[in-house]
Structures are given as C-alpha cells and as structure tokens.
Write a protein that holds these residues in place. Structure first.
Motif, PDB file in Angstrom:
ATOM      1  N   GLU A  10       0.817  -1.210   0.000  1.00  0.00           N
ATOM      2  CA  GLU A  10       0.000   0.000   0.000  1.00  0.00           C
ATOM      3  C   GLU A  10       0.852   1.262   0.000  1.00  0.00           C
ATOM      4  N   GLN A  14       0.585   4.182  -2.878  1.00  0.00           N
ATOM      5  CA  GLN A  14       0.143   5.536  -2.577  1.00  0.00           C
ATOM      6  C   GLN A  14       1.251   6.584  -2.709  1.00  0.00           C
ATOM      7  N   ARG A 382      -6.342   9.697  -3.430  1.00  0.00           N
ATOM      8  CA  ARG A 382      -5.945   8.293  -3.348  1.00  0.00           C
ATOM      9  C   ARG A 382      -5.591   7.773  -4.738  1.00  0.00           C
TER      10      ARG A 382
END
Length: 400
Positions: A10, A14, A382
C-alpha cells in the motif's frame, strides 16, 4: 531501506516516488515481493531500466512465467498468468512478438490515429459541456475516463453500452483484488470478446477490430486466442494509459501554479508539457513482468537465471542522474528521453493516440475553465490499488 522484507504494498502504491527514492539510496537493484508473495528484483535507475527494457536476456513468455511462479511460490500459479487474455504481443518474445506486432501495425497505423482528431475533439467538447455548471465534479469519472474509453471502443468497433463493463473489468484486472475477482472479470471480458470477434468475422465493418480479424501478412493471420488477447491488450492499454496521463497531468499542473500559468499563456507549450507529464508522474508505475533467461548483472549485482524482474518506470523518470531537479515539474524542460511508454520492441503501440488525446483533452479543459483548481487537499487524494498502473481514484476540481 533493507529490501529483504520490502513488499510492493500500500505504501508503494500511494507514494511510489518516495519509496523508490529510499530504495535507490541503498543501491540500484533490490529483492522484493509482490502482494501475493511472488519474489522479484526491482530496478530503479534510468540507465539500468532503459537498457533492461530492450535487453533480450529478459523474457516475457507467458508459459515459462507460469512455471517459474509455481516453482517459487510452492503452489500452482497458473491462475496468475491465465491464457484467456494473455496471448498477445506484450507477453511474447521474438519471433512470436515480431509476427504479432507486424500484423497489428498493419491495422494500427499513424494514419488511423491522425484521422481520429476531429472525433476526439467532438467527444472532448461534449464531456466539457456536461461538466459546465457542476460545482465540484470528479475529473476522473466525468472527463479523463470517458474520453479514452469512448475513443478506443469506437476505434475497435465496440458498442457504447458496453463501455461501463469494460471500465469495470479493466479496473479489476489491473488491481490488487482477490484472485477470484480477477478471474471472474477475465472470464466475463473473454466471453464478450469471443462473441464480438465472431460478429466481426461474419460482418466486418470499418473499425480496427475488423481490420485485425482480417489482417494478414504473407498468408499469416492471428489465431482465435491471439485475436481475443490482442483486442484485450489494445482495449486496456488504449484506455488505461490515457486516463492516467490526463488525470495525472492535470493534477501536476494544478499543484504547480507557475507551470499552469505558462501553459495557459502559451498553448504552443502543450506538446512538450505532455512529455513532461509523462516523465514527472507517468501513467504506468512498473513495466510488465519479465524474467531472466540467463545471469544478468545490474549495478554490480548478478541476478541469476529464472528470476522475475520489475522495472520502475516512475523511478527511472525521476532519476537525478538523468534529469536535473527531477521532482520539479518543468513544462519547458527539453522533451523526450523518458521511458513512460517503455523502450525497445515492447514500446507502446498506442503512444501516438495517448499523446493526441491528452493534448486535446488538457488543452480544451484549460481553455474552457480558466478558473480550474483543486477542490481537495492533495494529500487526501488516493491512487488506485494497482502495481502496474499509476492512476488517481478521483480528482475533485472546482471549475470557477
């Protein structure tokens, strides 16, 4: 950063630029793992990435990838590399790649792209009309996504009513979703493409898919498997790359008011600005998976035969050894040199179309809405859950 425990996770999705910068501090190549546990080597430097993109010692044969992944993960990995949508030129090596690319090039020509300009302008105008008057529209959903999916579906000859299905299938196939969800999306897309190709064979029309169905070179034709996979590749690549190029480029400009002012004051800068958007925050994070056919040395590290390789396009394009002040957007920077569309025999066949769509879309957007600005704090945005594509989930903007 030590790479033994590093996963493409993640944090990487990101903020890939920050993660790659930390990796680069520890050397040019590192051992990492993908989310599902597949061990790989990641390369981050411009010179190494560009050289490896064209290195014949790195292979892409889909069948061999299945065997290697199964051996490394201790379980059947065939579902990660299923055949239904993967028998295309991006997953092949010469001489198969040479043959497939030659057949596609006969249907996907520069003339085809050039004649699309009026239609791209028309679609763009319609989408901007629909945005006008809305308070804080999502530029991804309302503009960056519908433009390229409409263009590529029309180019291939796919019905308008199926566009939403293709967006959904593509989002799932390129995500880090559960394996079962990915398989379901692949099966649904495959079933539709088989049916569509059968119709094009029986009743050809003036579209790219009909051209592909009937394209020949010295008596050679694409097989049924190849046709389905090639249609999938052109559809997804023609859509995904452009969505993210438009949205990422607009975000980059809105976060750099001085550069936005330059482009507004001199629209002739836009073609070079598109190249800078590709370099600065390109639409693809990691080049598609490759494996070593023999030992390969990278930065003093010898990578053995049978190892998977990840080449960071985002990392290469922000390498200070190649680009001065690489973390700064500069639309006056000399154009070219980036590897956002790859390099070598697998260079993106749809690059001219992506550039044309982005130039028209961003140019018309800035012209239509001179007060365009972000409607969210940048840190709240995001990025899509994908190892491959680098694209925003949404981009809220104010138009005035």
């Amino acid at each position: 950063m030590t790479s033994e425990d590093f996963m493409v996770n993640e944090e990487f999705i990101q903020d890939p630029h920050a993660v790659v910068a930390r990796l680069r501090e520890g050397g040019p190549v590192h051992r990492v793992r993908l989310q599902r546990g597949l061990p790989c080597w990641i390369v981050t430097g411009y010179d190494d990435v560009r050289a490896l993109l064209a290195d014949p010692r790195l292979a892409k044969d889909n069948g061999r990838m299945q065997e290697l992944a199964t051996a490394k993960m201790g379980e059947d990995a065939s579902r990660m590399f299923g055949e239904a949508l993967t028998q295309h030129m991006l997953n092949s090596d010469p001489p198969d790649h040479t043959r497939l690319r030659k057949l596609v090039n006969k249907a996907f020509t520069g003339r085809t792209v050039a004649r699309l300009r009026p239609r791209i302008e028309e679609i763009t105008t319609g989408l901007l009309d629909a945005l006008d008057g809305r308070e804080q529209p999502d530029l991804v959903r309302g503009f960056a996504r519908p433009l390229p999916i409409t263009v590529i579906c029309e180019l291939l000859g796919i019905a308008t009513e199926r566009q939403a299905d293709f967006c959904r299938w593509s989002d799932t196939l390129l995500s880090t979703a559960e394996t079962e969800d990915v398989i379901a999306a692949a099966e649904q897309m495959h079933a539709y493409l088989v049916e569509l190709i059968a119709r094009k064979r029986a009743e050809p029309a003036e579209d790219l898919l009909s051209d592909l169905v009937h394209a020949t070179d010295e008596g050679d034709r694409l097989t049924e498997f190849e046709l389905v996979s090639m249609t999938f590749l052109l559809l997804v690549a023609g859509y995904e790359t452009t969505v993210n190029l438009i949205a990422n480029g607009v975000l980059a400009l809105l976060r750099a008011p001085d550069q936005l002012a330059l482009v507004r004051s001199d629209p002739a800068l836009l073609p070079d600005a598109i190249e800078e958007f590709l370099r600065y925050d390109g639409p693809i994070s990691l080049a598609s998976l490759r494996f070593t056919k023999g030992p390969v040395e990278v930065g003093g590290v010898t990578i053995p035969e049978g190892e998977f390789m990840l080449l960071s396009l985002l990392g290469a394009n922000r390498d200070a050894e190649r680009f001065e002040d690489p973390a700064r957007l500069d639309v006056t920077r000399p154009a070219g040199g980036h590897v956002a569309f790859g390099h070598g025999i697998h260079y993106c066949v749809g690059a001219p179309l992506a550039r044309l769509e982005a130039e028209i879309a961003i140019g018309r957007l800035l012209e239509r809405f001179p007060g365009l600005r972000l409607a969210a704090e940048p840190e709240t945005l995001r990025w899509r859950e994908s190892n491959l594509v680098h694209g925003l989930e949404s981009l809220p903007v104010a138009l005035s």
